[in-house]
Design an enzyme around this catalytic site. Structure first.
Site: not given
Length: 548
Positions: A151, A296, A298
């Site tokens: 992430s 962000d 991902d």
């Protein structure tokens, strides 16, 4: 030291990756005479990387306490054993991955282990957003899904997120049961990896793009948008979704447009972190943008920035959460509106005003996504689920589209997102939130702070009486037990303190509610000033009480 080096050599002997094997062999040789190398080696073998409700997440490198092929193969074997034990022999597992270092390799290893265990495995066609993986699980009728991603963690990290067949992230007891099966995995040579997995074509991507692009109704489309994917995998997906929904192409922060696992322009690839959005906001000033949106790396989170009297400012996750919730309520979306306990209390008031039920959950979309009858869910850390029928997880792409849709509708009325937030403040009081977040290198400091607050809770915070303290570790009829404390203060203020589930941090979530004088033209501005002072006072008192 002898025992440690023996364990390291044994690990290296079965490591399937020549790079991490060589890294470990070099470290063992140097550790004999170098105290720093010896400490590094000890840390790598201080247990194995813990598998929990967030799956795995950690720094890349050799050893059981790092992210590497050996750790991933064992995790996949444990997951496969769990799925077979649950009666899913022969079922399909879909695997997605982002553009971080080694993500594609970890994804292929996972697929090979699944096939070796008697399951079917399909890989998404290329690096793609996490919400597309969550979508694919149900769209393809899979028994589970795995997303290889860290992430918004730093570039040296990677991770491994597990979903079950309902498209939601794992929750207890599944995490502990999978972890136990990982522990039971024997020598790595005994884990069968087989070919026969399939790499999907673009059909599932096309289905997601079509479904998300169709979430917004016809309406105004005049809007100048700036977008950044923060060196992640969201760029192409966002561009196509906006085009299909009829919006002009966004201006993109060029230096951050392409996936880059080193994230060269940001200290942390997290839009919440100071400086991460600077390039996008500078571009917005150049092109006269109406709004800045970001994902962000991902693309499961969405950040928003708006112009104000001093340039551009980031909206807090709670502000975006309220705007999206209000937009869906006004659009007639019916069902349960949910947010995590650390998020603002405003969404509950908005839902009640529209006659819709509201639920609070523990932190994390693993809980929000499982709310029965969910219509909308969010958490303050920039996570929003605006279409649970498509993705039962946070989805930064669909959330971004709805933000753009709302901004365009407001612009057509000569208004802005800030104007709409002011409306909500006048109607329900100004709900202002903030955080006290402390990163530590010694985890015992977090334990000590929590114990200090439990044993000697403050009587007042920021001049407001602490009217009630809830120890969330005890659980309740509404919430499972979790390590956290909730302080209910006078005048509807609230503080929640908990250790982070994914980072070495203790997090304190603050909220104050300030009524807005209806007869004052600058009533909202006055309430904001008052709220800022109250939050500062609470933060200072809380830090002192916790010893932070």
């Amino acid at each position: 030291m002898s025992d440690l080096t023996d364990r390291a050599r044994a690990w290296a002997a079965e490591d399937p990756d020549e790079h991490t094997r060589a890294e470990l062999e070099t470290l063992v040789a140097v550790a004999e005479t170098d105290p720093a190398a010896a400490a590094d080696l000890a840390d790598r073998f201080d247990g194995r990387l813990e598998f929990g409700t967030a799956g795995l997440r950690g720094a890349l490198g050799a050893g059981p306490n790092r992210m590497n092929r050996a750790v991933v193969i064992r995790a996949a074997a444990g997951l496969a054993a769990y799925l077979v034990d649950q009666g899913h022999q022969g079922g399909t597992v879909v695997v997605g991955y982002d553009a971080r270092h080694c993500s594609d390799v970890f994804a292929e290893d996972t697929a090979a282990v699944m096939v070796g265990a008697g399951l079917k495995a399909v890989l998404l066609p290329r690096p793609l957003p996490t919400p597309l993986l969550a979508y694919a699980i149900r769209a393809l009728g899979c028994v589970a899904g795995v997303m290889v991603t860290a992430s918004h963690n730093p570039p040296q990290d990677n991770g491994y997120k597990v979903y079950l067949g309902d498209g939601s992230q794992i929750v207890p007891p599944a995490d502990a049961e999978i972890s136990a099966r990982i522990d039971a995995v024997g020598p790595l040579a005994g884990v069968r990896r087989a070919g026969g997995w399939t790499r999907l074509g673009e059909e599932v991507v096309e289905a997601y793009l079509s479904d998300v692009g169709g979430l917004v109704d016809d309406g105004p489309r005049d809007l100048t948008t700036v977008y950044t994917p923060l060196h992640g995998v969201g760029g192409e997906t966002v561009a196509v979704v906006m085009e299909r929904a009829g919006f002009p192409a966004p201006h993109v922060a060029t230096a951050q447009a392409e996936p880059d696992p080193d994230f060269p322009t940001v200290a942390f690839p997290n839009p919440e972190e100071p400086g991460a959005m600077d390039l996008a906001m500078a571009l917005a000033a150049e092109v006269g943008a109406d709004v800045v949106v970001a994902n962000d790396p991902d693309a499961d989170r969405c950040a928003v920035a708006v112009p104000d009297a001093h340039g551009w400012r980031m909206l807090r996750g709670d502000e975006v959460g309220a705007l999206l919730g209000d937009h869906l309520l006004r659009s007639g979306t019916r069902g349960v509106y949910a947010n995590s306990i650390v998020s603002s209390t405003l969404l509950g008031k908005l839902a009640a005003a529209h006659g819709q039920p509201h639920r609070e959950t523990l932190t994390g979309f693993k809980w929000i996504g499982r709310v029965e009858g969910l219509a909308y869910g969010y958490e303050e850390a920039l996570g929003y689920c605006v279409a649970p029928g498509l993705v039962r997880d946070k989805d930064g792409v669909s959330a971004l589209l709805l933000v753009v849709d709302l901004a365009a509708r407001l612009k057509a009325e000569g208004r802005t997102l800030t104007d709409r937030l002011d409306d909500l403040a006048r109607e329900h009081g100004l709900h202002a939130t903030d955080q006290l977040s402390v990163r530590v290198t010694d985890l015992s400091l977090i334990t000590a702070a929590m114990e200090r607050l439990r044993s000697a809770p403050p009587a007042t915070l920021g001049g407001l009486k602490v009217e009630r303290v809830d120890d969330l570790a005890e659980g309740s009829a509404d919430l499972p037990p979790t390590d956290g404390l909730r302080f209910r203060l006078a005048e509807d203020a609230r503080v929640i303190v908990r250790p982070s589930g994914t980072e070495p941090k203790i997090k304190c979530y603050l909220e104050v509610v300030v009524p807005v004088a209806a007869d004052e033209a600058d009533g909202v501005d006055a309430a904001r000033i008052s709220a800022a002072g109250r939050l500062d006072a609470i933060r200072g008192d809380l830090a002192a009480a916790a010893g932070l």
